[in-house]
Design a protein around this motif. Structure first.
Motif, PDB file in Angstrom:
ATOM      1  N   LYS A 107       5.765  19.451   1.086  1.00 20.48           N
ATOM      2  CA  LYS A 107       5.060  20.115   2.511  1.00 20.48           C
ATOM      3  C   LYS A 107       3.386  20.229   2.542  1.00 20.48           C
ATOM      4  N   LYS A 108       2.853  20.089   1.304  1.00 17.45           N
ATOM      5  CA  LYS A 108       1.400  20.400   1.071  1.00 17.45           C
ATOM      6  C   LYS A 108       0.812  19.107   0.564  1.00 17.45           C
ATOM      7  N   LEU A 109       1.585  17.845   0.500  1.00 13.98           N
ATOM      8  CA  LEU A 109       1.054  16.811   0.199  1.00 13.98           C
ATOM      9  C   LEU A 109       0.713  15.820   1.380  1.00 13.98           C
ATOM     10  N   TYR A 110      -0.342  15.257   1.434  1.00 18.58           N
ATOM     11  CA  TYR A 110      -0.927  14.309   2.331  1.00 18.58           C
ATOM     12  C   TYR A 110      -1.520  13.120   1.597  1.00 18.58           C
ATOM     13  N   VAL A 111      -1.567  11.944   2.731  1.00 18.23           N
ATOM     14  CA  VAL A 111      -2.259  10.732   1.950  1.00 18.23           C
ATOM     15  C   VAL A 111      -3.144  10.551   3.279  1.00 18.23           C
ATOM     16  N   THR A 112      -4.448  10.284   2.960  1.00 17.29           N
ATOM     17  CA  THR A 112      -5.452   9.827   3.777  1.00 17.29           C
ATOM     18  C   THR A 112      -5.780   8.184   3.465  1.00 17.29           C
TER      19      THR A 112
ATOM     20  N   ASP B 120       0.887  -1.100  -0.091  1.00 19.75           N
ATOM     21  CA  ASP B 120       0.099  -0.093   0.087  1.00 19.75           C
ATOM     22  C   ASP B 120       0.940   1.280   0.031  1.00 19.75           C
ATOM     23  N   LEU B 121       1.805   1.418   0.896  1.00 19.62           N
ATOM     24  CA  LEU B 121       2.747   2.363   0.630  1.00 19.62           C
ATOM     25  C   LEU B 121       3.538   2.529  -0.448  1.00 19.62           C
ATOM     26  N   GLU B 122       4.027   1.132  -1.091  1.00 18.78           N
ATOM     27  CA  GLU B 122       4.533   1.473  -2.246  1.00 18.78           C
ATOM     28  C   GLU B 122       3.705   2.004  -3.296  1.00 18.78           C
ATOM     29  N   ALA B 123       2.357   1.540  -3.520  1.00 15.88           N
ATOM     30  CA  ALA B 123       1.313   2.309  -4.291  1.00 15.88           C
ATOM     31  C   ALA B 123       1.203   3.804  -4.124  1.00 15.88           C
ATOM     32  N   CYS B 124       1.592   4.355  -2.818  1.00 11.66           N
ATOM     33  CA  CYS B 124       1.577   6.091  -2.849  1.00 11.66           C
ATOM     34  C   CYS B 124       2.344   6.107  -3.779  1.00 11.66           C
ATOM     35  N   PHE B 125       3.558   5.890  -3.719  1.00  9.88           N
ATOM     36  CA  PHE B 125       4.730   6.621  -4.633  1.00  9.88           C
ATOM     37  C   PHE B 125       4.469   6.309  -6.140  1.00  9.88           C
ATOM     38  N   ARG B 126       3.955   4.998  -6.315  1.00 16.65           N
ATOM     39  CA  ARG B 126       3.625   5.009  -7.847  1.00 16.65           C
ATOM     40  C   ARG B 126       2.408   6.016  -8.395  1.00 16.65           C
ATOM     41  N   ASN B 127       1.528   6.018  -7.407  1.00 18.77           N
ATOM     42  CA  ASN B 127      -0.058   6.609  -7.908  1.00 18.77           C
ATOM     43  C   ASN B 127      -0.247   7.993  -7.479  1.00 18.77           C
TER      44      ASN B 127
ATOM     45  N   ALA C 289      -7.975   3.641  -4.841  1.00 21.22           N
ATOM     46  CA  ALA C 289      -8.528   2.305  -3.842  1.00 21.22           C
ATOM     47  C   ALA C 289      -8.801   2.837  -2.404  1.00 21.22           C
ATOM     48  N   THR C 290      -7.874   2.639  -1.505  1.00 20.96           N
ATOM     49  CA  THR C 290      -8.080   2.891  -0.137  1.00 20.96           C
ATOM     50  C   THR C 290      -7.187   4.245   0.299  1.00 20.96           C
ATOM     51  N   ARG C 291      -6.821   4.975  -0.694  1.00 25.19           N
ATOM     52  CA  ARG C 291      -5.986   5.958  -0.264  1.00 25.19           C
ATOM     53  C   ARG C 291      -6.601   7.509  -1.151  1.00 25.19           C
ATOM     54  N   ILE C 292      -6.528   8.446  -0.547  1.00 16.60           N
ATOM     55  CA  ILE C 292      -7.000   9.666  -0.912  1.00 16.60           C
ATOM     56  C   ILE C 292      -5.733  10.566  -0.948  1.00 16.60           C
ATOM     57  N   TYR C 293      -5.025  11.155  -1.997  1.00 14.61           N
ATOM     58  CA  TYR C 293      -4.169  12.069  -2.219  1.00 14.61           C
ATOM     59  C   TYR C 293      -4.606  13.440  -2.204  1.00 14.61           C
ATOM     60  N   ILE C 294      -3.856  14.263  -1.289  1.00 10.32           N
ATOM     61  CA  ILE C 294      -4.283  15.651  -1.128  1.00 10.32           C
ATOM     62  C   ILE C 294      -3.179  16.569  -1.418  1.00 10.32           C
TER      63      ILE C 294
END
Length: 181
Positions: free
Chosen positions: A101-106, A82-89, A134-139
């Motif tokens: 500094k303005k990027l977050y993941v929920t 899931d963490l690896e997918a954060c970086f890809r997606n 999927a189960t992440r919201i990039y902000i």
């Protein structure tokens, strides 16, 4: 044995749900988790277990926190993938001059539909931006996380999920820790 990352929401914030990390670590070890490792005081806990199901691990941790500390603490459990997918997606990382500094993941408790982005009613929180995977919201916050109404409470209300948010630096560090374990 599988390593899980439990993301606890709302501990050690503004004097509420105060749990010392060494006490949390000992508590989780006492109920059978192995290689318990915490990162910062905001509730990032790695545990190794024979249990494969993230939901079962989260339930067990939540129950034990309530029993040991008397706190109702929502828990979202994720894996290294899931963490690896954060970086890809994360689409905001692709932007030129992305301000980390303005990027977050929920991270949310259940898989979101393709239409969930419409349910967030982003026009109400402009100029903040979001993308769902999927189960992440990039902000991407226009000003910052402290100056918006687009927070985890807003997300939970609009999508009827349990959510916990991490800044991009924390996500990066958690992946590094996963790779080291």
């Amino acid at each position: 044995m599988k390593t899980h990352l439990a993301l606890l929401r709302g501990i050690n914030v503004s004097g509420h749900n105060m749990i010392k990390m060494d006490a949390l670590k000992a508590t989780l070890e006492n109920i059978g988790f192995k290689n318990v490792q915490t990162y910062i005081q905001s509730g990032n806990v790695f545990v190794t277990s024979e249990e494969e199901s993230p939901a079962a691990v989260g339930f067990k941790i939540r129950q034990e926190i309530y029993r040991a500390f008397g706190c109702e603490v929502p828990v979202v459990v994720i894996g290294k993938e899931d963490l690896e997918a954060c970086f890809r997606n994360n689409p905001f990382l692709q932007e030129k001059d992305a301000d980390i500094k303005k990027l977050y993941v929920t991270f949310v408790s259940k898989e979101l539909s393709v239409n969930a982005i419409h349910d967030l009613k982003m026009s109400q929180v402009k100029p903040d931006e979001a993308a769902i995977d999927a189960t992440r919201i990039y902000i991407k916050y226009a000003v910052g996380a402290g100056k918006t109404r687009f927070d985890q409470k807003y997300i939970e209300k609009k999508l009827n999920v349990t959510a916990t948010m991490r800044n991009w630096n924390t996500v990066t560090k958690l992946l590094e820790m996963y790779e080291e374990s």
